[in-house]
Design a protein around this motif. Structure first.
Motif, PDB file in Angstrom:
ATOM      1  N   ASP A 117      -1.798   7.568   2.164  1.00 50.27           N
ATOM      2  CA  ASP A 117      -2.186   8.674   1.099  1.00 50.27           C
ATOM      3  C   ASP A 117      -1.593   8.387  -0.320  1.00 50.27           C
ATOM      4  O   ASP A 117      -2.032   9.839  -1.263  1.00 50.27           O
ATOM      5  CB  ASP A 117      -2.612   9.859   1.865  1.00 50.27           C
ATOM      6  N   HIS A 118      -1.082   8.064  -0.254  1.00 54.51           N
ATOM      7  CA  HIS A 118      -0.309   7.843  -1.897  1.00 54.51           C
ATOM      8  C   HIS A 118       1.001   8.770  -2.863  1.00 54.51           C
ATOM      9  O   HIS A 118       1.014   9.101  -3.260  1.00 54.51           O
ATOM     10  CB  HIS A 118      -0.807   7.169  -3.262  1.00 54.51           C
ATOM     11  N   ASP A 119       1.215   9.223  -1.016  1.00 54.44           N
ATOM     12  CA  ASP A 119       1.652  10.215  -1.736  1.00 54.44           C
ATOM     13  C   ASP A 119       3.545   9.928  -2.275  1.00 54.44           C
ATOM     14  O   ASP A 119       4.269   9.246  -0.845  1.00 54.44           O
ATOM     15  CB  ASP A 119       2.110  11.723  -0.325  1.00 54.44           C
ATOM     16  N   SER A 141       0.662  -0.997  -0.058  1.00 48.92           N
ATOM     17  CA  SER A 141       0.069  -0.270  -0.183  1.00 48.92           C
ATOM     18  C   SER A 141       0.761   1.405  -0.062  1.00 48.92           C
ATOM     19  O   SER A 141       0.310   2.487  -0.476  1.00 48.92           O
ATOM     20  CB  SER A 141      -0.723  -0.337   1.598  1.00 48.92           C
ATOM     21  N   CYS A 142       1.777   1.250   0.345  1.00 43.32           N
ATOM     22  CA  CYS A 142       3.085   2.163   0.228  1.00 43.32           C
ATOM     23  C   CYS A 142       3.353   2.688  -1.408  1.00 43.32           C
ATOM     24  O   CYS A 142       4.186   3.930  -1.406  1.00 43.32           O
ATOM     25  CB  CYS A 142       3.928   1.862   0.991  1.00 43.32           C
ATOM     26  N   THR A 159       2.211   4.014  -4.644  1.00 40.61           N
ATOM     27  CA  THR A 159       1.245   4.766  -5.681  1.00 40.61           C
ATOM     28  C   THR A 159       1.415   4.087  -7.054  1.00 40.61           C
ATOM     29  O   THR A 159       2.649   3.813  -7.987  1.00 40.61           O
ATOM     30  CB  THR A 159       1.203   5.729  -5.428  1.00 40.61           C
ATOM     31  N   TYR A 160       0.451   3.923  -8.280  1.00 42.25           N
ATOM     32  CA  TYR A 160       0.584   3.357  -9.435  1.00 42.25           C
ATOM     33  C   TYR A 160       0.478   4.915  -9.557  1.00 42.25           C
ATOM     34  O   TYR A 160       1.449   6.247  -9.424  1.00 42.25           O
ATOM     35  CB  TYR A 160      -0.679   2.664  -9.799  1.00 42.25           C
ATOM     36  N   ILE A 191      -4.408  -2.061  -4.534  1.00 40.29           N
ATOM     37  CA  ILE A 191      -4.952  -0.756  -4.172  1.00 40.29           C
ATOM     38  C   ILE A 191      -5.847   0.061  -4.582  1.00 40.29           C
ATOM     39  O   ILE A 191      -5.922   0.518  -5.716  1.00 40.29           O
ATOM     40  CB  ILE A 191      -3.073   0.404  -4.042  1.00 40.29           C
ATOM     41  N   ASP A 192      -6.965   0.510  -3.621  1.00 37.94           N
ATOM     42  CA  ASP A 192      -8.126  -0.017  -3.858  1.00 37.94           C
ATOM     43  C   ASP A 192      -9.192  -0.076  -5.005  1.00 37.94           C
ATOM     44  O   ASP A 192      -9.581   0.940  -5.831  1.00 37.94           O
ATOM     45  CB  ASP A 192      -8.542   2.056  -4.540  1.00 37.94           C
ATOM     46  N   SER A 206       6.191   5.296  -2.306  1.00 36.63           N
ATOM     47  CA  SER A 206       5.094   5.846  -2.627  1.00 36.63           C
ATOM     48  C   SER A 206       4.566   5.961  -0.464  1.00 36.63           C
ATOM     49  O   SER A 206       4.759   5.075  -0.114  1.00 36.63           O
ATOM     50  CB  SER A 206       3.543   6.040  -2.813  1.00 36.63           C
TER      51      SER A 206
END
Length: 391
Positions: free
Chosen positions: A112-114, A13-14, A16-17, A78-79, A109
């Motif tokens: 919050d996918h930063d 989850s850390c 991001t796409y 993720i999501d 990331s």
């Protein structure tokens, strides 16, 4: 779902796409300087959670092991959206963390996918380069099960604290753990650290040790990193030939520098090598200027030789006035153990009869009393000292 599967979801989850257009890579200084590396691979049954068991081995043009890497590849959801994620971890020939690569379009990331910024990657590299990080004192379960709230991630529910930030783990996370991690990426920091210092490191170090040669040992000893040198000294093994080049590097890089590694190195040097006169001479280089511990350990090593070079015996005898009582006693023990009766040695010992330290003078007198001495000047010194003791 098994906890290990839940932890895998938390870890990924850390990431991001989307992604960056270029490869992201960060590397530390390698153990061995080399260009134009060639690669091969070996299947090892690693006992970890990395999906594949392939260890890639990078070698120099001379066939020396340079470094290793493993590819970590997995499906990431993720999501409700899934994509493939790839990251590559690198280790030096000694198992020290070397670097990481995120291929085109991949990046790390946080909450919050930063996406990680440059300073986040730099902080991560510092963390992964620290083999003594506090992160190693905690398991994944201890990081994720510290609270009583819940966090929903897709179809899975993971126990956590009420104020969980997912990769930030929980508000109950120990301050020391947060400080040892990338801000907002505790789980990522911990997982990658565990990958770095887990089964892969253990297995590749075993592989290096099993394939240690004179050439490889010499190359590692020339490393600018002290941890590389320490590892080499612990793992030089019994299969080395100890040829001229290795001996030269061994003394130039370790013994001759009289550093914190010198005493460790002395225990590694085989007794059969210490029998050689040139090696004994190298051990004696700068002897009189060394501290007590160095002198004691060098003498202990010389005492393990089957014979003592007469040149070394003469050098030791010449430097006796500069030594303390204990070292003088150890030198005499070596002389006696090797039946040293060379006239030059005996002459230098006789001069100690006039030493201001009475204990040293007594030790010299005792040693001389066991020798067959025909030199009149030496016998006169002995007689003079004997009379002074009787008066």
């Amino acid at each position: 779902m098994k906890l290990s599967h839940i932890l895998t979801i938390l870890f990924f989850s850390c990431f991001t796409y989307g992604g960056f257009a270029e490869e992201i890579s960060y590397f530390e200084t390698s153990t061995i300087d080399a260009n134009n590396l060639r690669e091969r691979w070996k299947i090892i049954e690693f006992k970890d959670t990395i999906p594949n068991d392939t260890l890639f081995i990078r070698e120099t043009n001379d066939g020396l092991i340079h470094s290793y890497y493993r590819k970590i590849s997995s499906g990431v959801c993720i999501d409700g959206e899934c994509r493939k994620l790839d990251i590559v971890l690198y280790w030096t020939v000694t198992g020290r963390y070397l670097g990481l690569v995120l291929p085109d379009g991949e990046f790390l990331s946080k909450t919050d996918h930063d996406p990680f910024k440059n300073h986040d990657y730099e902080r991560l590299i510092e963390i992964l380069a620290d083999p003594y990080s506090i992160l190693g004192q905690y398991t994944n379960e201890q990081l994720t099960n510290g609270g009583h709230g819940v966090v929903e991630m897709g179809d899975e529910i993971v126990e956590d604290s009420e104020e969980s930030e997912i990769d930030g783990v929980t508000s109950a996370t120990l301050p020391s753990v947060k400080e040892a991690s990338v801000e907002g990426a505790v789980y990522t920091s911990h997982t990658l650290w565990m990958y770095t210092y887990g089964e892969t490191q253990k297995e590749l170090r075993k592989y290096t040790a099993e394939h240690m040669t004179d050439e490889l040992a010499a190359a590692i000893l020339k490393s600018s990193d002290s941890q590389d040198k320490k590892w080499a000294l612990r793992n030089m093994g019994t299969n080395l030939l100890w040829g001229e080049e290795l001996i030269q590097i061994f003394f130039e890089e370790i013994i001759g520098k009289h550093s914190a590694l010198t005493n460790q190195a002395l225990t590694v040097l085989p007794d059969s090598i210490v029998d050689e006169a040139n090696v004994q001479s190298k051990l004696m280089d700068g002897f009189s200027e060394l501290g007590y511990v160095y002198q004691r350990n060098i003498l202990q090593k010389l005492g393990e030789a089957s014979s003592l070079s007469i040149n070394v015996a003469t050098d030791l005898a010449h430097d006796l006035p500069l030594m303390n009582v204990d070292i003088v006693g150890r030198v005499f023990a070596i002389f006696e153990g090797n039946n040293v009766d060379d006239e030059a040695v005996v002459f230098y010992v006789a001069e100690l009869l006039e030493h201001e330290n009475e204990v040293i003078a007594d030790k010299a007198f005792e040693f001389l009393g066991k020798q067959e001495i025909t030199n009149s000047k030496i016998t006169q010194k002995i007689e003079k000292y004997s009379k002074s003791k009787q008066s």
